[in-house]
Write a protein that holds these residues in place. Structure first.
Motif, short mmCIF file in Angstrom:
data_model
loop_
_atom_site.label_atom_id
_atom_site.label_comp_id
_atom_site.label_asym_id
_atom_site.label_seq_id
_atom_site.Cartn_x
_atom_site.Cartn_y
_atom_site.Cartn_z
N GLU A 88 0.65 -1.29 -0.06
CA GLU A 88 0.08 -0.12 0.05
C GLU A 88 0.76 1.29 -0.20
OE1 GLU A 88 -3.74 -0.40 0.32
OE2 GLU A 88 -2.97 -2.07 -0.36
N ALA A 89 1.96 1.24 -0.53
CA ALA A 89 3.14 2.52 -0.74
C ALA A 89 2.69 2.76 -1.97
CB ALA A 89 4.05 2.19 -0.30
N GLN A 90 3.05 4.26 -2.23
CA GLN A 90 2.79 4.73 -3.62
C GLN A 90 4.06 4.46 -4.28
OE1 GLN A 90 0.18 6.63 -4.32
NE2 GLN A 90 -0.58 6.70 -2.25
N VAL A 91 3.91 4.25 -5.55
CA VAL A 91 5.31 3.96 -6.44
C VAL A 91 4.98 4.91 -7.85
CG1 VAL A 91 4.18 1.88 -7.35
CG2 VAL A 91 6.73 2.13 -7.48
N GLN A 92 6.19 5.34 -8.37
CA GLN A 92 6.13 5.60 -9.76
C GLN A 92 7.37 5.30 -10.49
OE1 GLN A 92 4.11 8.24 -10.66
NE2 GLN A 92 5.00 7.84 -12.79
N LEU A 93 7.11 4.49 -11.74
CA LEU A 93 8.09 4.28 -12.54
C LEU A 93 8.55 5.27 -13.42
CD1 LEU A 93 6.45 1.00 -13.98
CD2 LEU A 93 8.61 1.02 -12.66
N VAL A 94 9.90 5.39 -13.31
CA VAL A 94 10.66 6.46 -14.04
C VAL A 94 11.55 6.07 -15.31
CG1 VAL A 94 12.23 8.54 -13.83
CG2 VAL A 94 10.55 8.01 -11.92
N ASP A 95 11.30 6.18 -16.46
CA ASP A 95 11.91 5.82 -17.62
C ASP A 95 13.40 6.84 -17.81
OD1 ASP A 95 13.18 4.93 -19.83
OD2 ASP A 95 11.56 4.90 -21.00
N LEU A 96 14.66 6.12 -17.38
CA LEU A 96 15.59 7.11 -17.51
C LEU A 96 15.85 7.62 -18.91
CD1 LEU A 96 18.19 5.37 -15.08
CD2 LEU A 96 16.60 7.42 -14.58
N SER A 101 12.50 10.22 -19.75
CA SER A 101 11.96 11.47 -19.07
C SER A 101 13.03 12.55 -19.21
CB SER A 101 12.22 11.03 -17.59
OG SER A 101 11.40 9.88 -17.34
N ASP A 102 12.23 13.71 -19.27
CA ASP A 102 13.24 15.16 -19.54
C ASP A 102 13.91 15.50 -18.35
OD1 ASP A 102 11.82 17.09 -18.14
OD2 ASP A 102 10.60 17.29 -19.84
N ALA A 103 15.05 16.23 -18.21
CA ALA A 103 16.01 16.45 -17.24
C ALA A 103 15.11 17.18 -15.71
CB ALA A 103 17.03 17.31 -17.49
N GLN A 104 14.31 18.05 -16.29
CA GLN A 104 13.52 18.55 -15.05
C GLN A 104 12.51 17.87 -14.39
OE1 GLN A 104 11.44 22.12 -16.95
NE2 GLN A 104 11.35 23.13 -14.86
N GLU A 105 11.66 17.00 -15.39
CA GLU A 105 10.73 15.93 -14.74
C GLU A 105 11.39 14.79 -14.02
OE1 GLU A 105 7.83 12.99 -16.81
OE2 GLU A 105 9.22 13.54 -18.02
N LEU A 106 12.59 14.44 -14.40
CA LEU A 106 13.43 13.56 -13.75
C LEU A 106 13.95 14.07 -12.22
CD1 LEU A 106 14.83 10.65 -13.84
CD2 LEU A 106 16.73 11.67 -14.97
N ALA A 107 14.39 15.22 -12.30
CA ALA A 107 14.98 15.91 -11.01
C ALA A 107 13.88 16.10 -10.26
CB ALA A 107 15.54 17.22 -11.31
N ALA A 108 12.83 16.35 -10.57
CA ALA A 108 11.61 16.28 -9.69
C ALA A 108 11.06 15.05 -9.00
CB ALA A 108 10.43 17.38 -10.37
N LEU A 109 10.96 14.21 -9.83
CA LEU A 109 10.47 12.93 -9.33
C LEU A 109 11.50 12.27 -8.52
CD1 LEU A 109 9.17 11.21 -12.70
CD2 LEU A 109 7.65 11.88 -10.46
#
Ligand code: FMN
Length: 599
Positions: A312-320, A323-331
């Motif tokens: 029950e923990a939140q998860v977000q998959l992030v494709d390296l 993802s653009d740099a700004q989005e990646l840095a924030a995530l």
């Protein structure tokens, strides 16, 4: 004679496990009209096994493609390479491939795009319509020039009016990144009201039933598929649902896997909305990074994400890669935990930059962990692990070392590691929930008592074997005919993955006069992927589904028939197929509790 120990039961008669499949996998094709000017070509893969994490329910799968004919013709997706001979022949019966104007590529995963090269050979002029990222992926995959058109949300493709039906077909595109690949688009045909979603809303379920006429039959697979592939991208699901709301009424969701959704659209869309809203309540989340189209990264990251979701923990998959740099840095920067794959020792410039962004975005208080992408030429995992901890970050789980093409047991280990991480993040919430019961109610509930049992499960042979065990006391007989029982299994139990509909397991009944040692053993905290039966007297081959414990009083061989989703437990209803007692004079161990907020 009454056997006094289950050890003497190994030759006892019982229902034997079904023989494993030895025949070659069955593949067939189904071609059918589904709306005006619209035909589906479905590749039916009856035996695709559950070896891949997301193919959980053993019902095979289908890869669905679609032909839409206006004045011009569009083909939406193709099929898996294994259907090369039959699928192309079926297509040719419908249309000369050279006469197809557009090929819509919903995303570039090989099970839908495996035959694009073959199509280009027959029709080098076909225009490939896809997201910008998908076109880049295809350039790397196909190594040949092709005509292309990059589309995003709001863009349209006019197919024009079909001369026989008089229906005008205009395809409108919706960007749906991360569902479940970064390059995904949906296409909505204004002429037929069909929304083509490829992986989203899909399920791995192979049958000749074209549509969702029996929702009960497909609901468990629909849910399992969501948990594996869509749940880790719940925020993206909600974004896509929002875009869908702006469309005219949708008549059919034409999925890329399983039956097409037509008769119960509100149910399926409502499920996606409820499940995704529940998972994206702005709380702490784990960013599970992966590299699309690299080694086994995609699948391994999904197994870890599914494990985290179970707690029950939140998860977000992030494709390296996407993802653009700004989005990646924030995530990465805002995550409570970050899981990272090993990356190529010599990454291309863009990926090198993304890795730099990732490392720079890490925060001192985060949990971190890493896994082998098994991409062939990776940076060593220990190097990655130490880079992740350079600001003193805490390690959430031991590096997941994968030394061969991942096997079922590797995926199991990854899922269990993910659950351990999820439990770290939800620990405070779990403790608070345990304390929150009202005192009197709590004591009254504690007067409910149950027997003591060990549930055991083992699936697959040799290298693809997976197994699990857990102590259970929330067990009750639930039907006479057929004999059935329920077990309440917490959502984050490791063994939960082995208790899907159709799976077999064994319920071992513990003896009042000899259960302490078994309890102590099975209640230990096992590391991810540990063999829970090491050092335990087990009998294999007695019951289908799992080992029988030699020191148990009785065993029941069960098959899961239904799963009811409770707030924190799955209520597993199982039909009992076989069973035996070691000692009819002995009694079952009983569990008496003082309070109802613990087992
Ligand atoms: C007396 C007792 C009864 C339990 N009964 C259940 C049960 O019915 N369902 C369940 O999900 N967990 C039950 N548990 C908890 C698990 O057996 C145990 O904590 C679990 O095996 C550890 O989690 P894991 O297998 O996911 O690592 C019980 C624990 C105890 C001590």
């Amino acid at each position: 004679m009454v056997p006094t120990s289950l050890a003497s039961l190994s030759d006892s008669p019982g229902t034997s496990p079904p023989a494993g499949p030895t025949a070659p996998p069955r593949l067939s094709l189904q071609v059918a009209p589904i709306a005006t000017d619209t035909t589906t070509i479905r590749s039916l893969d009856w035996d695709r096994s559950r070896f891949d994490i997301e193919f959980g329910l053993r019902n095979g799968t289908t890869y669905n493609a679609f032909l839409v004919r206006g004045e011009k013709t569009a083909l939406i997706d193709s099929s898996h390479l294994k259907f090369a001979d039959t699928w192309l022949a079926a297509l040719e019966q419908q249309i000369d491939p050279a006469a197809i104007d557009h090929l819509i590529v919903s995303h570039t995963e090989p099970d839908h795009s495996g035959l694009i090269g073959h199509l280009l050979e027959r029709n080098p002029e076909i225009e490939i319509v896809a997201s910008k990222v998908a076109i880049q992926f295809l350039e790397n995959q196909l190594h040949r020039p092709f005509r292309s058109r990059a589309v995003k949300s709001g863009d349209s493709l006019e197919l024009g009016t079909n001369p026989s039906s008089g229906t005008d077909h205009r395809l409108e595109f919706l960007s749906a990144p991360n569902l479940h690949w970064p390059d995904t688009i949906f296409s909505f045909d204004h002429g037929s009201g069909i929304l083509y979603t490829c992986d989203a809303f899909g399920l791995h379920y192979c049958s000749e039933e074209l549509f969702d006429s029996d929702p009960g039959a497909i609901a468990p697979d629909f849910r399992f598929y969501y948990d594996c592939l869509m749940g880790p991208n719940a925020r993206s699901v909600l974004q896509a649902l929002k875009r869908m709301e702006a469309l005219p009424p949708i008549q059919t969701i034409a999925v890329g896997h399983g039956p097409l959704l037509r008769h119960h659209l509100d149910l399926w869309v409502g499920d996606y909305r409820d499940w995704s809203s529940g998972r994206s309540k702005g709380e702490a989340y784990t960013a599970v990074c992966y590299l699309s189209q690299y080694g086994f990264c995609d699948r391994i990251s999904q197994a870890i994400a599914r494990g985290i979701g179970k707690a029950e923990a939140q998860v977000q998959l992030v494709d390296l890669r996407a993802s653009d740099a700004q989005e990646l840095a924030a995530l990465v920067g805002e995550a409570s935990a970050v899981v990272v794959p090993t990356w190529p020792a010599e990454p291309e410039a863009e990926l090198q930059a993304s890795i730099g962004t990732l490392l720079a975005a890490l925060q001192p208080g985060q949990w971190v962990a890493c896994y082998d992408a098994y991409g062939g030429n990776d940076e060593p995992i220990d190097t990655v692990a130490s880079q992740l901890r350079s600001l003193g970050q805490k390690q959430a789980f031991e590096p997941l070392r994968i030394r061969q093409v991942p096997l079922a047991e590797d995926y199991q280990r990854c899922e269990e590691a993910g659950t351990d991480l999820g439990q770290l993040l939800t620990r405070d919430r779990t403790i608070a929930a345990m304390k929150s019961l009202d005192g009197d109610l709590d004591k009254a509930l504690g007067r409910l008592s149950g027997g003591l049992y060990v549930v055991t499960a083992r699936q697959g042979e040799g290298e693809s074997q997976r197994s699990g065990a857990m102590v259970a006391s929330w067990v009750s007989q639930a039907s006479f005919e057929p004999p059935g029982l329920t077990v309440a299994v917490a959502r984050d139990r490791a063994i939960e993955a082995l208790l899907q509909v159709g799976d077999r397991f064994v319920l071992n009944v513990l003896r009042e006069d000899n259960h302490q040692q078994l309890l102590r053993h099975f209640l230990r905290r096992f590391p991810p992927g540990a063999d829970r039966f090491a050092g335990v007297n087990t009998l294999d081959g007695v019951a289908a589904g799992g080992p029988v414990l030699g020191d148990a009083l009785a065993y029941l061989g069960c098959r899961v028939a239904q799963r009811l989703e409770g707030p924190d437990h799955w209520i597993i209803y199982a039909v009992v197929e076989q069973g035996n007692v070691a000692d009819t004079t002995a009694t079952t161990a009983v569990h008496h509790r003082k309070v109802g907020n613990h087992y």
